[in-house]
Design a protein around this motif. Sequence first.
Motif, mmCIF file in Angstrom:
data_model
loop_
_atom_site.group_PDB
_atom_site.id
_atom_site.type_symbol
_atom_site.label_atom_id
_atom_site.label_comp_id
_atom_site.label_asym_id
_atom_site.label_seq_id
_atom_site.Cartn_x
_atom_site.Cartn_y
_atom_site.Cartn_z
ATOM 1 N N MET A 1 0.808 -1.124 0.042
ATOM 2 C CA MET A 1 0.059 -0.126 -0.090
ATOM 3 C C MET A 1 0.861 1.230 0.085
ATOM 4 O O MET A 1 0.607 2.374 -0.708
ATOM 5 N N LEU A 2 1.982 1.124 0.581
ATOM 6 C CA LEU A 2 2.820 2.301 0.754
ATOM 7 C C LEU A 2 3.419 2.533 -0.510
ATOM 8 O O LEU A 2 3.598 3.549 -1.151
ATOM 9 N N ILE A 3 3.931 1.307 -1.005
ATOM 10 C CA ILE A 3 4.865 1.674 -2.198
ATOM 11 C C ILE A 3 4.071 2.029 -3.481
ATOM 12 O O ILE A 3 4.528 3.081 -4.205
ATOM 13 N N TYR A 4 2.793 1.570 -3.548
ATOM 14 C CA TYR A 4 2.022 2.055 -4.584
ATOM 15 C C TYR A 4 1.671 3.528 -4.694
ATOM 16 O O TYR A 4 1.614 4.271 -5.543
ATOM 17 N N ASN A 5 1.413 4.085 -3.313
ATOM 18 C CA ASN A 5 1.150 5.309 -3.201
ATOM 19 C C ASN A 5 2.313 6.309 -3.234
ATOM 20 O O ASN A 5 2.448 7.395 -3.996
ATOM 21 N N ILE A 6 3.778 5.694 -3.085
ATOM 22 C CA ILE A 6 4.794 6.477 -3.414
ATOM 23 C C ILE A 6 5.151 6.447 -4.835
ATOM 24 O O ILE A 6 5.293 7.627 -5.434
ATOM 25 N N ILE A 7 4.729 5.306 -5.577
ATOM 26 C CA ILE A 7 5.215 5.582 -7.071
ATOM 27 C C ILE A 7 4.076 6.369 -7.881
ATOM 28 O O ILE A 7 4.416 6.761 -8.752
ATOM 29 N N TYR A 8 3.010 6.217 -7.417
ATOM 30 C CA TYR A 8 2.103 7.228 -8.060
ATOM 31 C C TYR A 8 1.696 8.338 -7.236
ATOM 32 O O TYR A 8 0.841 9.041 -7.262
ATOM 33 N N LYS A 9 2.698 8.655 -6.271
ATOM 34 C CA LYS A 9 2.887 10.066 -5.775
ATOM 35 C C LYS A 9 1.502 10.327 -4.863
ATOM 36 O O LYS A 9 1.028 11.421 -4.977
ATOM 37 N N PHE A 10 0.965 9.135 -4.261
ATOM 38 C CA PHE A 10 -0.155 9.423 -3.200
ATOM 39 C C PHE A 10 -1.336 9.681 -4.413
ATOM 40 O O PHE A 10 -2.325 10.439 -3.730
ATOM 41 N N LYS B 1 -11.330 2.607 1.531
ATOM 42 C CA LYS B 1 -11.561 3.285 0.101
ATOM 43 C C LYS B 1 -10.692 4.255 -0.326
ATOM 44 O O LYS B 1 -10.290 4.397 -1.249
ATOM 45 N N ASN B 2 -10.403 5.094 0.645
ATOM 46 C CA ASN B 2 -9.397 6.163 0.242
ATOM 47 C C ASN B 2 -8.076 5.495 0.127
ATOM 48 O O ASN B 2 -7.521 5.044 1.007
ATOM 49 N N LEU B 3 -7.461 5.708 -0.840
ATOM 50 C CA LEU B 3 -6.157 5.116 -1.074
ATOM 51 C C LEU B 3 -4.832 5.649 -0.443
ATOM 52 O O LEU B 3 -3.946 4.988 -0.083
ATOM 53 N N LYS B 4 -5.218 6.880 -0.239
ATOM 54 C CA LYS B 4 -4.022 7.612 0.378
ATOM 55 C C LYS B 4 -4.138 7.356 1.715
ATOM 56 O O LYS B 4 -2.946 7.042 2.348
ATOM 57 N N ALA B 5 -5.320 7.286 2.226
ATOM 58 C CA ALA B 5 -5.278 6.893 3.809
ATOM 59 C C ALA B 5 -4.815 5.533 3.636
ATOM 60 O O ALA B 5 -3.988 5.183 4.894
#
Lengths: 184, 397, 114, 779
Positions: B221-230, B311-315
């Motif tokens: 979850m963290l990596i995906y948020n990083i590579i897509y810049k949250f 649901k909130n992917l940033k969260a």
Amino acid sequence: MADKQYAIVLDTKKCLNCKACTVACKFENFVPVGDDTYRIWVTEMPLQGKFPRLHQEYQPSQCQHCENAPCEKVCPTKATFRTREGVVLVDYKKCILCKACMAACPYDARFVSDLHEAVEKCTFCMHRVSEGREPACVETCPTKVRVFGDMNDPASDAARLLSSRQHYQLKPEKNTRPRLFYLA
Amino acid sequence: MFQSLDKYRSMIRINKDVPSMPFIILGAILLFLGFIGVVRVFWQGHEAVYGVTRQVPWGLLIATYAYFVITSTGLAFIGGLGHAFGVTVFAKMSRRIVLLAFIILLAGFTQIGMELGHPFRLLYLFILSPNFSAPIVWMGLFYSIELVILAIELYVVFNPSGTNHKVAAVLGFFALLVGIVATSNLGFVFGSLTARPFYHGVYFPMYLVVSGIAGGAALLMLIYNIIYKFNVPDFYSDAMAGLGKLMGICLGVMIFLLSWKIVSSLYTQPQDSVEAVTTLLKGPLSSHFWIGEILLALCLPVALLLISRVKNLKALGMAGLAFMIGMFFTRYDFIVAGQLPPMRAGLEGAGVETIAGLVQYSPSVGEWMVFALGLGLFLFLYFMSERFLVLDEQTRQ
Amino acid sequence: MKKNQFFATVLVALLIAATFGIAMAADEFTNTGNDNKGKYLFRKNCRTCHIPGGTAPDLSPNSKTQAQWQRTFKSYEKLTCKDEWKKLSQGDLNDTYTYLYNHAYDSPQPATCE
Amino acid sequence: MIGNKMTRRKFLGISAASAAGVAFAPALTRVVRASEKTNDYSILPKGKREFIASNCDMCVNKCGIICEVVEGKLHKINPNPKNIKSRGMLCAKGNAGAALPYSPDRLKTPLLRTGKRGEGKWKEISWDEAFKLVAKNLADLKEKYQNRSCVAFASTEGFQEEFYYYLVNSFGSMNTVRHTTLCLSSNIQGWSSVFGVFPDADLQHAEYVIMLGSDRAQALITPDSVDFQRFKPKGQKLIVLDPRFTETAAKADRWYPVKPRTDQAFVLALINVIISENLYDHAFVETYTYGFEELKNLVVEYTPEWAQAKCEIPADEIRQIAREFAYHAPRSVIYPGRRSAFYPNEVYIRQTFAILAAICGCWDTIGAVVPKSSVKLNMHNVIFPFFMLSQPRVDKQAVGLVKDVVPDSVACPMVGTGLPVDSCAFLSEKDGSWGSFREAVLQDNPYPVRGFFCFKQNPVQSVPNVQKTLTMFEKMEFICVIEQQMSDTAWYADLVLPHSTYLESWDPVHNLGGIEPIVEFRQPVIKPLFDTKTMFEIAGGIIHEMVKIPSLWDDIEPADFEAFKKDILEGVLDKPIVEYIQHQVLEYPGAFEELLKEGFYTPDGGKARYGSTRNPDFRFKTKTGKIELFNERYKEFGLFPLPKYCEPSALPGPDQYRFLVGRTAWNTHTSTQNNPYLWEIQKENTIWINTAEAKKLGISQGDEVRVKSKVSEQTIKAYVTEKIRPDCVFYVNGWGRQSPWMSQIYKRGASESEILEDVLDTISGSMCMHETFVTITKI
């Protein structure tokens, strides 16, 4: 049971807390000076009572050479092994220094030796015993607190003490069956 | 020969969308620090460089080793779910999962390699003189197998001729299985220590597996948020939600296990266990425990998952971040807490120094440097992959 | 007669000498001499014979009590080595006496002749 | 034991371990084979392995050792199981001796001071230069002051000390000062006043033992420390009186934290009970003793109730102990003790002990106190010249010199005439009294002393009131110290001569008196590692240079000079020392070979000797020839002939504590603390303070405190414990060192000699170690 079964019987009531054994061990076994590097020790047990009714005991100790040795069980490479005489030894060449044995030992008897580049501990001075000499700590003690001998030989001093005197072992609840016996 | 390489060309590209450069640079710096640490260890010796002692033989490096390898098996578990158990939502993540699992396992191996006094001796002694009653042997064996499986899996998922799903499913299944076995064996390395009741028993084999799965989910979850810049594309929302739910379940189990572990440990016997738990609750490790282990690793992720209703992917990314930081403390605490109650009281002449009945440990600079090596290796390799390799199933299609 | 006279004279002379000697010894030998010198003199003059395996019994200051040393010095004429004694000056004898008396068996600081 | 816990730090441990590893690991490269298959457990390299018997020199006990030497390197010092004196034991110090030759802090070559004294600037010089320099300085001082006694020579016991005296006697100084007055002189004097000799205790067979102020478990003495626990007969009772709960107290059946300075009251009350209840040995008293009636009259007033008020031990228990003591007699021991004087009435304390033993007939029989026997050795009958310019000792007439260090009220009740007598009256003249010697030198009375030699002694650390010692040093124009390491005294020297260790040299044999007398000697165990010499070689070297200077020999007969060269130089010092040793044991055929093999020799197999004085015709070394309960000699000197109790002249004031000193089993006086293997047991000393008092003062464990006495103040860490009386504090000695070359212990802890006031026991000339009162404040 033809093999000898070595044990040390300790009469701590005789201990003067003079530390002769600890220094003798260091020289005999090339144990370097250092706070963590020691194979044997003499603990001053907690002072009991209030001034002026005081009581104190001194407890020399070392590797217990457990019959059911936790260190032997967890050693991944069989570096720690028990000889036929029941002495727990470390084959320094086999030690990978994972330190599992140190974590497993309920007596804090082991430490990392820079000299051997392995975990080391008391060997009952097997190099001396195999020459017919006593372990260094036993030999040097002024009051002969420690008696080293063969439990299988009823005539040995150690066996006679065990059969004639009440004794106890350290941390019996760990089910390690130590070969160090303390006279009560 | 070059022709055969040609087919891999489709796998390579320079991905400028992913913010990989800062992580690559950070990884390189950490690698450099780690390199200095390694040189120091070889030059001065373990005993001089590391802060571990006779009473606390296992320190930061065992914690970081556990941190890395358990996360790796968690990832393998998630990957295995996708491949072998038809949990298809994670299939689109499989390249990253396998790659992450592989790299982070390598990072873990750097830690244990630097921790062991004779890592090379281990290689042949595990074959020549294995002691099958020693959990370390099994742990080593299964993690080695895991590395091989992951390597093959890596080949399979990156096969430009397309992934053979049958093979992937079999491999995924074994990666999952061996991962669980390896991690539970790691737990049993501690569980076998009768001397230290805090570790002894089945708790750690179970807890490590569950927390590893949570860790795998959190890292993804963290990596995906990083590579897509949250700003994770919707394409992944179902997978991310799946990860969130999986993590949520694991967190629940973790809270359940941890609570009973603590409560049961607080009873009067065995004393070492009481003391170890007390170091966490109000002793020298209490700040780690309450802030790291409870707040960051458990409460915050749970709260974020609940509030965002997964649901909130940033969260989810934030939950992953919090968990990954918190998990570091969890691993550290678990390694250290069990060793702080001394095997012999710190009485005069005993050679044991205690403060308030406990021995002391704090990691040395050298140990932190070796941790930097592992972390740097992970960041460097992974984000280099992000930069130069095609990791998205989506873009490939 | 002549013979008797001679003997009588010798006897009287001896008596006088002895009396004088005793009187002198009693008066002159005090323990206030130089006992450092006395130690040297004792070793030089007496210990040449009075040593273990020597021609005379082994002697050290603590071989005798103070009273015994006193008596020895009073009547050294009786000793076989009296001729040796006579070679010493009164001062030297007194120093020797001081040393022996001060370190006699029953003295506050008995000494062996190391 | 003391403070080792609170000073341990991991990072120090590592640096020390690596430092020591560097220092000692190369001593032997070990080979290790511990493998299941081969059953080969050897840990030593293959090579020449020898076991050489010798004798320990880490303290005064001279225990038998067997040194394990591998390829010329000393691996381990083992106890000699056959040695009857040490009974097959070797303590921590004895074991640590194996590190001594290899110590990086050893003096390796003669050093000449180049900077100011104590500044630590040195120049290495050759032995030739050193010998010439010493001879020249001796000649110059002799010329300048026209008095050979203007050079003083300090030393302490040891096998090579006799060669130091070759040097002293060749120069002709009367001023020698030994350790005795910091050691046993009061004790010897007290016992000798009754029995004429200082006896040993047969702890191996005693059924009842009273130890007052002797910590035999820590202050190790062979064979006593062994016997009192190892061979303790079943049912033996041990009564210990000590203001501290020592390791010995921990072994006691009953421990009384006796009020300091009142031990004598306790023993007087025992005598009172034993006489008044008619429990004494009538036949023995009748046959052997003198002055019983006077004693009886004296002790009438010393009832247990009276004693209870003084020493805080319940009267009932005193009565019980007296009865038990008498019941077990003659197998009862009032332990003679082996320590320095604590109080100005120390001689009378010991006299009281001896009298108790005497009236119960606990003398010269199994289980009692027994006079020492000895093995007679063949002496070298050398004659040193008599030098005209040798003046008597500077402290010969100490009356008047020592007034400052003898509180009037202390002297008054004991000494009939009101003033102490000649300080040397009850000492061997060779010993001298440090207290009165130093006063005399400081006052230049009756003549100046301007040269100082020191062999093996460390007065800066061992003589109370170190400021006075340093002031004395300032008067000196030449100070030469012969040592193994840069001691604190050597640090202030002009010339330091490095002495070989006992493991590298031959030592002459020495007779050790005891119930089982024994002859001990030393032989080289390893080759000398550095350019060091033994006292035998040093004395020879210096004397050879001395004979080249004619002015040194102008006050003796020329014939004596020729005889001197022939007898002393050619006859002894120029010959191999082995010949000297062989001469010593000439009377015993095969003894030398036995010595080489076993390290000791006994003519009769080491049998215990009892009863030599139990013969009504035996003449004791007392004035009356009897065991004197009433001392005629003291009467003659104007002293109390009986052990009359006198009240303490000085007591701690409010907020003051009595300062106690003592020892541990792992250090000898001030000489071993720098040995890494002993240092790691204890890294500094601490001040013991009773828990309740510490609470009052707001001091907790490990706090830095300021200790202040009349003469100095220091800071030291506190050790808060129940093990000490509330009105006392305690240091162990040998810390707070001034020499930076004592690398492990420099400035660690605090020095006892600095805080102690110099108070003299006027009868024995001893320094009193427990007469200093201090205040404690938290920093």
